[in-house]
Design a protein around this motif. Structure first.
Motif, PDB file in Angstrom:
ATOM      1  N   ASP B 590       0.833  -1.198   0.000  1.00  0.00           N
ATOM      2  CA  ASP B 590       0.000   0.000   0.000  1.00  0.00           C
ATOM      3  C   ASP B 590       0.867   1.246   0.000  1.00  0.00           C
ATOM      4  OD1 ASP B 590      -2.006  -1.734   0.208  1.00  0.00           O
ATOM      5  OD2 ASP B 590      -2.732  -1.094   2.185  1.00  0.00           O
ATOM      6  N   ALA B 591       1.902   1.216   0.842  1.00  0.00           N
ATOM      7  CA  ALA B 591       2.760   2.385   0.969  1.00  0.00           C
ATOM      8  C   ALA B 591       3.456   2.668  -0.351  1.00  0.00           C
ATOM      9  CB  ALA B 591       3.784   2.147   2.070  1.00  0.00           C
ATOM     10  N   ARG B 592       3.963   1.612  -0.997  1.00  0.00           N
ATOM     11  CA  ARG B 592       4.655   1.801  -2.276  1.00  0.00           C
ATOM     12  C   ARG B 592       3.687   2.315  -3.337  1.00  0.00           C
ATOM     13  NH1 ARG B 592       8.066  -2.956  -0.725  1.00  0.00           N
ATOM     14  NH2 ARG B 592       6.404  -4.355  -1.339  1.00  0.00           N
ATOM     15  N   GLU B 593       2.509   1.715  -3.307  1.00  0.00           N
ATOM     16  CA  GLU B 593       1.484   2.090  -4.274  1.00  0.00           C
ATOM     17  C   GLU B 593       1.112   3.570  -4.106  1.00  0.00           C
ATOM     18  OE1 GLU B 593      -0.726   1.827  -7.360  1.00  0.00           O
ATOM     19  OE2 GLU B 593       0.494   0.128  -6.691  1.00  0.00           O
ATOM     20  N   ALA B 594       0.911   3.962  -2.851  1.00  0.00           N
ATOM     21  CA  ALA B 594       0.508   5.338  -2.562  1.00  0.00           C
ATOM     22  C   ALA B 594       1.575   6.318  -3.025  1.00  0.00           C
ATOM     23  CB  ALA B 594       0.253   5.497  -1.063  1.00  0.00           C
ATOM     24  N   LEU B 595       2.809   5.946  -2.820  1.00  0.00           N
ATOM     25  CA  LEU B 595       3.919   6.812  -3.200  1.00  0.00           C
ATOM     26  C   LEU B 595       3.936   7.021  -4.716  1.00  0.00           C
ATOM     27  CD1 LEU B 595       6.136   8.140  -1.586  1.00  0.00           C
ATOM     28  CD2 LEU B 595       7.545   6.136  -1.886  1.00  0.00           C
ATOM     29  N   GLN B 596       3.780   5.939  -5.454  1.00  0.00           N
ATOM     30  CA  GLN B 596       3.783   6.056  -6.917  1.00  0.00           C
ATOM     31  C   GLN B 596       2.580   6.838  -7.400  1.00  0.00           C
ATOM     32  OE1 GLN B 596       4.588   2.500  -9.200  1.00  0.00           O
ATOM     33  NE2 GLN B 596       5.460   1.551  -7.407  1.00  0.00           N
ATOM     34  N   HIS B 597       1.453   6.565  -6.757  1.00  0.00           N
ATOM     35  CA  HIS B 597       0.224   7.222  -7.188  1.00  0.00           C
ATOM     36  C   HIS B 597       0.319   8.732  -6.974  1.00  0.00           C
ATOM     37  CE1 HIS B 597      -3.910   7.288  -8.416  1.00  0.00           C
ATOM     38  NE2 HIS B 597      -4.201   8.056  -7.375  1.00  0.00           N
ATOM     39  N   LYS B 598       0.926   9.118  -5.864  1.00  0.00           N
ATOM     40  CA  LYS B 598       1.077  10.543  -5.572  1.00  0.00           C
ATOM     41  C   LYS B 598       1.905  11.228  -6.655  1.00  0.00           C
ATOM     42  CE  LYS B 598      -0.029  13.795  -3.085  1.00  0.00           C
ATOM     43  NZ  LYS B 598      -1.425  14.023  -2.732  1.00  0.00           N
ATOM     44  N   THR B 599       2.987  10.587  -7.065  1.00  0.00           N
ATOM     45  CA  THR B 599       3.833  11.156  -8.121  1.00  0.00           C
ATOM     46  C   THR B 599       3.030  11.329  -9.395  1.00  0.00           C
ATOM     47  OG1 THR B 599       5.434   9.643  -7.184  1.00  0.00           O
ATOM     48  CG2 THR B 599       6.139  10.915  -9.068  1.00  0.00           C
ATOM     49  N   LEU B 600       2.287  10.294  -9.698  1.00  0.00           N
ATOM     50  CA  LEU B 600       1.458  10.319 -10.896  1.00  0.00           C
ATOM     51  C   LEU B 600       0.476  11.490 -10.829  1.00  0.00           C
ATOM     52  CD1 LEU B 600       0.872   8.560 -13.382  1.00  0.00           C
ATOM     53  CD2 LEU B 600      -0.903   7.440 -12.053  1.00  0.00           C
ATOM     54  N   GLU B 601      -0.167  11.621  -9.686  1.00  0.00           N
ATOM     55  CA  GLU B 601      -1.160  12.683  -9.512  1.00  0.00           C
ATOM     56  C   GLU B 601      -0.537  14.061  -9.693  1.00  0.00           C
ATOM     57  OE1 GLU B 601      -4.642  11.311  -6.444  1.00  0.00           O
ATOM     58  OE2 GLU B 601      -2.829  12.165  -5.636  1.00  0.00           O
ATOM     59  N   ILE B 602       0.653  14.243  -9.100  1.00  0.00           N
ATOM     60  CA  ILE B 602       1.285  15.565  -9.173  1.00  0.00           C
ATOM     61  C   ILE B 602       1.626  15.896 -10.626  1.00  0.00           C
ATOM     62  CG2 ILE B 602       3.330  16.879  -8.523  1.00  0.00           C
ATOM     63  CD1 ILE B 602       3.305  15.281  -5.878  1.00  0.00           C
ATOM     64  N   ILE B 603       2.225  14.938 -11.322  1.00  0.00           N
ATOM     65  CA  ILE B 603       2.596  15.202 -12.709  1.00  0.00           C
ATOM     66  C   ILE B 603       1.338  15.440 -13.549  1.00  0.00           C
ATOM     67  CG2 ILE B 603       3.771  14.282 -14.749  1.00  0.00           C
ATOM     68  CD1 ILE B 603       5.568  12.708 -12.896  1.00  0.00           C
ATOM     69  N   GLY B 604       0.316  14.631 -13.275  1.00  0.00           N
ATOM     70  CA  GLY B 604      -0.941  14.787 -14.004  1.00  0.00           C
ATOM     71  C   GLY B 604      -1.573  16.140 -13.738  1.00  0.00           C
ATOM     72  N   ALA B 605      -1.607  16.548 -12.469  1.00  0.00           N
ATOM     73  CA  ALA B 605      -2.209  17.831 -12.112  1.00  0.00           C
ATOM     74  C   ALA B 605      -1.449  18.958 -12.788  1.00  0.00           C
ATOM     75  CB  ALA B 605      -2.191  18.007 -10.595  1.00  0.00           C
ATOM     76  N   PHE B 606      -0.128  18.853 -12.823  1.00  0.00           N
ATOM     77  CA  PHE B 606       0.649  19.913 -13.446  1.00  0.00           C
ATOM     78  C   PHE B 606       0.361  19.974 -14.940  1.00  0.00           C
ATOM     79  CE2 PHE B 606       4.548  21.663 -15.341  1.00  0.00           C
ATOM     80  CZ  PHE B 606       4.535  22.894 -14.709  1.00  0.00           C
ATOM     81  N   LYS B 607       0.186  18.806 -15.527  1.00  0.00           N
ATOM     82  CA  LYS B 607      -0.069  18.769 -16.965  1.00  0.00           C
ATOM     83  C   LYS B 607      -1.415  19.420 -17.281  1.00  0.00           C
ATOM     84  CE  LYS B 607      -1.081  15.612 -20.642  1.00  0.00           C
ATOM     85  NZ  LYS B 607      -2.152  14.647 -20.716  1.00  0.00           N
ATOM     86  N   THR B 608      -2.454  19.059 -16.527  1.00  0.00           N
ATOM     87  CA  THR B 608      -3.771  19.599 -16.843  1.00  0.00           C
ATOM     88  C   THR B 608      -3.891  21.076 -16.479  1.00  0.00           C
ATOM     89  OG1 THR B 608      -4.383  18.466 -14.838  1.00  0.00           O
ATOM     90  CG2 THR B 608      -5.298  17.600 -16.854  1.00  0.00           C
ATOM     91  N   GLU B 609      -3.247  21.496 -15.400  1.00  0.00           N
ATOM     92  CA  GLU B 609      -3.473  22.854 -14.936  1.00  0.00           C
ATOM     93  C   GLU B 609      -2.492  23.853 -15.541  1.00  0.00           C
ATOM     94  OE1 GLU B 609      -6.004  23.568 -13.140  1.00  0.00           O
ATOM     95  OE2 GLU B 609      -6.622  21.524 -12.650  1.00  0.00           O
ATOM     96  N   CYS B 610      -1.280  23.445 -15.795  1.00  0.00           N
ATOM     97  CA  CYS B 610      -0.242  24.429 -16.060  1.00  0.00           C
ATOM     98  C   CYS B 610       0.452  24.307 -17.407  1.00  0.00           C
ATOM     99  CB  CYS B 610       0.814  24.390 -14.967  1.00  0.00           C
ATOM    100  SG  CYS B 610       0.155  24.776 -13.366  1.00  0.00           S
ATOM    101  N   THR B 611       0.110  23.350 -18.233  1.00  0.00           N
ATOM    102  CA  THR B 611       0.802  23.295 -19.518  1.00  0.00           C
ATOM    103  C   THR B 611      -0.197  23.426 -20.654  1.00  0.00           C
ATOM    104  OG1 THR B 611       0.619  20.899 -19.579  1.00  0.00           O
ATOM    105  CG2 THR B 611       2.633  21.783 -18.650  1.00  0.00           C
ATOM    106  N   GLN B 612       0.325  23.758 -21.836  1.00  0.00           N
ATOM    107  CA  GLN B 612      -0.560  23.956 -22.988  1.00  0.00           C
ATOM    108  C   GLN B 612      -1.280  22.660 -23.340  1.00  0.00           C
ATOM    109  OE1 GLN B 612       2.634  25.486 -23.271  1.00  0.00           O
ATOM    110  NE2 GLN B 612       1.693  27.438 -22.763  1.00  0.00           N
ATOM    111  N   SER B 613      -0.549  21.569 -23.274  1.00  0.00           N
ATOM    112  CA  SER B 613      -1.138  20.305 -23.677  1.00  0.00           C
ATOM    113  C   SER B 613      -1.943  19.716 -22.528  1.00  0.00           C
ATOM    114  CB  SER B 613      -0.024  19.336 -24.076  1.00  0.00           C
ATOM    115  OG  SER B 613       0.869  19.232 -22.983  1.00  0.00           O
TER     116      SER B 613
END
Lengths: 217, 842
Positions: B590-613
């Motif tokens: 769970d801990a490993r999963e949560a850690l990876q998921h958080k990274t994914l979320e951050i990169i995803g959030a940055f992509k949707t909110e802050c980049t052209q694409s």
């Protein structure tokens, strides 16, 4: 035996040193320690220099010396003579080591906590009142402890307050009654005048008239 | 009063050190000219004021960078050198701080926020997906050359919220009152600010340390004391059972303590110390004052543990010095032939607890075998076949609740534990380590300890001795306050949580870090929010003190600003602590999963909110420059001993690593502990290894990416992870360099395994003829250890390209960019993330 020892400055009740009580004593004595703090608050330079205060199963003995108060909490069975000899010993050593620094205004609380080591050591000597050394101390007429005043904690903390109130009440009563006596004197005079004033005046006038008439005739 | 305080008059209020140096010149002057009082949102017209401020703020500080904000494309090798950069500066609006002082802002080593621009609303925070928290190291030891923490004269606190006055408080009403920066209440300024009551002279209030420094100490008055300040007390519980005697532990332990006696804090001669040796029975040692003859008292009845003597077990270090020395020098001999198996740790703890009574103190349990006798005894759980399977998580949970209950009980009595595990025998660390975890203690683990292995013994002695010499804080509580609208949600570290904002710490280890999750509860209106940590403690020299640290962080409504002012090292540190906490409470996966998921979320959030694409598939992942190393650091966490998957990590090693992750401050925990440092020694730049002419510090060579690709066959490399260090020799390492480094003829004559790094210059300040490389590398290694606050003395492993496979494996596990059995390589990790983002599954 000596349960706990606290050393405080008389001027403001600031604790300077205390024994660390390693046994269960800490919780048992908590209430009595706060009583000790209350005593420190009440003390001033004019207070009794040696005094034993009775409180629950304990005696609180204190000794004032050079502006410092040495207080110990002892069992009731612990000889008073020994307790005061213990406090004397502490005061001598404390004055020698830190006497000069006690009056510094910027002192932090428990500034001389390292004195604890000496307290512990001395306390062990006095631990058992039946050791030979202590028996000798008891027999030596070091000081006439019978002269030392004994008070009761209740008196000190509670009745002390009510006595104060009582005396102030009675003082006021005396003042008031004095005033009352003066007032009543004045009132009596007034009443006398209103009652007999007119009659007296008439009598005087009559007398004068008679006198004049008698002189004419 | 004008004589004492002139608002806005040159000397004090304005001009802030932290105004960004590249701020547009035209915005600054008008701003700086404003008197400080107008900065305070006045009760009458708060909204407008704040808005205006925000505008100015975005003009000059937070907003201006928008055009300059750089995104980093995630591809190729991670730019590892960015780890050595300072954390992003907090850009506070001018006038936040009332005195221009270099110390007015909190140093990141004491208190660090994961976000250096805090979103105003919870919605915005949720949108960014970034973890928001603080990393607090309240009891940070000043490093060599650093000034000690200043002491403020008297305590001034807000009437309502009890905040201590700090450099961010503002003076109003011509200086007669101060406005609390947390709750905006106006408080009267005490007379002592401008007038010294003792010397009866006017004072300059701006010289007060609590107005010019963000980290100050107060000397606590009587009201902050429940009892007289306690002395430092140490009880050593030493395992002398057969398992321990076999590896020679008792002798080394006694030797270490003996050599540390002068270093144990004992300023006012009150320090107490006691020893209990345990095998299947308890051995107490009594020293009568004035006597040099220690007496051994043995108790083997554990029904109701009692002390064999009411006195003289807890020894005054100064007064019984002779007896203690004689005891320690004879200690090894006493138990040399001990064949008793069994370990009565639990009764020993109960006895130590009795001994400490209500005094409190520190119990240091030095154990080489699991506790097998008495109330809290444990059963050894076979690890072998469960490691690497989902059942492993059960092994990480304590076997019984005895230890946790005891720890809670001890916290109340101000008793703390350190657990030192020695030797390879499984210790049931998962159960025993609870003692340290809930009392603010530390866990040490020396799996390859043997009295005959000199490097191991040196390391043990160095680390234990430093730990004993540390200026610990006693009977402490840590309280955290924050501006209105912020809430402390969860804490991570070694402590006992007494209430939601109060941590109980029977003993505060210097440089221990406590992490906290913060939530935005209400919309924040102020341009700056504040966090204040107050640590009430007794120092090891008998003073009751309060250490106050205040951190100011600007707020923003702009999502770009939030992203570009995030602190990746702090985020990685917080995430790793959260992951470990999760692994201990739930499951490793769970801990490993949560850690990876958080990274994914951050990169995803940055992509949707802050980049052209913002929508649609991308070929390249982007992150703000300030977060460019986040995937690499997360990957390093996943591959670290604390969270790594695989069947070759014993429970004890994992528990010890987890404990370190939980307690290390971010500047140590992330690098070098999780992401190690790698240097090439065969091509050192000219200056590397010598002192810098200006700073006097040893110059480090450029660091390399953590991948086997960089290891050339003719090269020699140094890998340093704080705790361990490795010297890697390529197959064709140059013989002249081997000679200059280790005085070996060529690479084949260098022994495999652990070595003590030799000092071939004999401790001189200049390198010996022909051994220049040895001198420079020695200095580099010493400097790296100093960067770790002298916490560890790393053992040096020699790993040769064609040498011992076990050591090569250990080294490979630290090359986190490469693929191994536990996790993918950096490139694979990125492409996994990209696939998931393109699929929109985050």
């Amino acid at each position: 035996m000596v349960k706990s020892t606290i050393i405080a400055r008389v001027a403001d009740g600031l604790p300077l040193a205390a024994s660390m009580d390693d046994e269960q004593a800490e919780s048992e004595l908590a209430g009595y320690k706060s009583q000790a703090k209350a005593i420190f608050k009440k003390l001033n330079a004019q207070s009794e220099t040696r005094c034993s205060i009775e409180s629950g199963p304990y005696y609180l003995h204190y000794l004032l010396d050079q502006g410092v108060c040495y207080l110990c909490i002892c069992d009731k069975q612990f000889p008073r003579k020994l307790a005061f000899s213990y406090l004397d010993e502490l005061s001598r050593e404390f004055y020698m080591s830190y006497g000069g620094e006690v009056e510094k205004p910027s002192l932090r609380p428990y500034a001389f906590i390292k004195f604890d080591t000496f307290i512990q050591k001395t306390r062990r000597i006095y631990e058992d009142s039946r050791t030979q050394q202590n028996l000798t101390k008891l027999n030596e007429d070091l000081r006439d402890v019978t002269q030392i005043m004994t008070k009761n904690m209740e008196d000190l903390l509670w009745r002390g307050g009510s006595l104060d109130r009582m005396s102030s009440l009675s003082d006021r009563l005396r003042d008031e009654s004095e005033k009352y006596r003066k007032d009543s004197k004045r009132l009596r005079l007034q009443a006398l005048i209103t009652k007999y004033g007119i009659v007296a005046i008439f009598a005087v006038i009559l007398f004068l008239v008679f006198y004049v008439v008698l002189r004419i005739f | 009063q004008g004589g004492f305080f002139v608002p806005g008059a040159g000397q004090a209020p304005m001009s802030q050190a932290q105004v960004p140096s590249n701020a547009p010149g035209h915005a600054a002057p008008g701003y700086l000219a404003a008197p400080p009082m107008s900065m305070a949102p006045q009760p009458g017209y708060p909204a407008q004021q704040v808005d205006g401020l925000t505008q100015q703020l975005s003009q000059m500080g937070l907003g201006q960078g928008q055009q300059e904000y750089q995104n980093a494309v995630l591809s190729g090798r991670p730019p590892i050198a960015a780890l050595d950069e300072a954390p992003p500066a907090t850009r506070l609006p001018a006038g936040t701080v009332c005195v221009p002082s270099p110390h007015a802002l909190c140093p990141p080593h004491v208190k660090r926020s994961t976000l250096n621009a805090i979103p105003r609303t919870d919605k915005l925070l949720k949108k960014t997906k970034l973890p928001f928290g603080l990393l607090i190291t309240p009891f940070k030891e000043p490093e060599a050359g650093e000034a000690p923490v200043p002491v403020a004269p008297d305590i001034v606190r807000c009437r309502r919220c009890r905040t201590y006055i700090n450099p961010c408080a503002q003076f109003v009403d011509g200086g007669r009152r101060w406005r609390c920066n947390m709750c905006n209440l106006h408080n009267d300024v005490p007379m002592s600010f401008d007038f010294d009551l003792v010397s009866r002279e006017p004072k300059n209030r701006w010289e007060r340390p609590d107005l010019s420094c963000s980290v100050v100490d107060y000397i606590a008055p009587v009201e902050y004391m429940a009892r007289p300040p306690m002395p430092p007390v140490y009880v050593f519980i030493i395992d002398v059972s057969y398992a321990s005697v076999q590896i020679g532990a008792p002798g080394v332990i006694a030797q270490t303590i003996l050599s540390s006696l002068d270093r144990i804090p004992n300023v006012d001669g009150r320090t107490k110390i006691a020893f209990i040796a345990v095998d299947a029975a308890l051995h107490f040692f009594q020293v009568r004052p004035g006597s040099a003859e220690p007496q051994q008292l043995v108790v083997s009845d554990f029904e109701d543990v009692f002390l064999p003597s009411p006195t003289d077990l807890l020894l005054n270090l100064s007064e019984c010095r002779e007896g203690i020395e004689s005891l320690l020098s004879r200690f090894e001999g006493m138990f040399q032939t001990n064949h008793s198996v069994g370990n009565a740790l639990c009764p020993a703890i109960q006895a130590a607890r009795k001994m400490l009574g209500n005094l409190g103190g520190k119990i240091i349990a030095l154990q080489a075998s699991p506790p097998t006798v008495g109330e809290g005894k444990v059963e050894l759980r076979p690890e072998g076949k469960d490691l690497g399977t989902p059942r492993e998580s059960d092994l990480l949970r304590p076997q019984n609740s005895w230890y946790k209950t005891l720890a809670a009980d001890c916290t109340r009595a101000q008793v703390a534990f350190d657990v030192v595990s020695i030797g390879q025998q499984p210790m049931e660390m998962a159960t025993v380590a609870c003692l340290a975890r809930y009392t603010g203690g530390s866990v040490f683990h020396y799996p390859s300890f043997m009295a005959a292995r000199k490097p191991e013994v040196d390391r043990f002695m160095y680390e234990l001795s430093n730990h004993l010499a540390a200026n610990i804080g006693l009977e402490a509580v840590l309280r955290l306050r924050a501006s209105k609208g912020l809430r402390m949600a969860a804490y991570y570290g070694n402590f006992f949580l007494r209430s939601l904002d109060l941590l109980s710490l029977p003993s505060v280890t210097p440089n221990h870090c406590y992490a906290v999750d913060v939530e935005v509860e209400e919309t924040l209106t102020a341009p700056v929010v504040y966090f204040q940590a107050a640590l009430l403690h007794t120092t090891s020299y008998g003073e009751r003190r309060i250490r106050v640290a205040t951190l100011a962080v600007p707020t923003t409504e702009n999502i770009h600003t939030v992203f570009h002012h995030a602190d990746q090292v702090a985020i990685a540190s917080l995430l790793s602590k959260k992951a470990v906490d999760r692994a201990l409470a739930a499951k490793l996966e769970d801990a490993r999963e949560a850690l990876q998921h958080k990274t994914l979320e951050i990169i995803g959030a940055f992509k949707t909110e802050c980049t052209q694409s913002s929508s649609g598939a991308t070929t390249q992942l982007q992150l703000p420059r300030s977060l460019q190393l986040l995937p690499q650091l997360v990957l390093a966490c996943l591959k670290h001993t604390s969270l790594r998957s695989g069947n070759n990590i014993p429970v004890a090693a994992r528990m010890a690593a987890m404990n370190l992750v939980l307690t290390l401050p971010p500047e140590l925990g992330v690098q070098p502990y999780i992401a190690a440092r790698l240097y090439a020694l065969h091509e050192l730049p000219e200056q590397a290894g010598y002192s810098d002419a200006q700073t006097g510090m040893t110059v480090l060579p450029p660091r390399l990416g953590l991948s086997a690709e960089v290891l050339a066959p003719h090269g020699i490399y140094l890998l340093h992870s704080g705790h361990d260090s490795f010297l890697w020799f390529g197959r064709n390492a140059r013989p002249d360099l081997c000679h200059a480094l280790l005085n070996a003829q060529d690479v084949s004559t260098i022994p495999n395994g652990v070595i003590s790094f030799p000092d071939l210059s004999g401790g001189a300040d200049t390198p010996a003829q022909g051994f220049e490389l040895n001198f420079r590398v020695g200095r580099i290694m010493r400097h790296l250890s100093e960067l770790c606050y002298g916490l560890w003395k790393p053992v040096t492993f020699v790993a040769k390209e064609d040498g011992e496979p076990v050591i090569r494996l250990m080294l490979q596990q630290r090359l986190v960019e490469d693929m191994d059995t536990s996790a993918p390589s950096y490139q694979q990790f990125l492409s996994q993330l990209r696939d998931k983002i393109n699929r929109g599954s985050f």
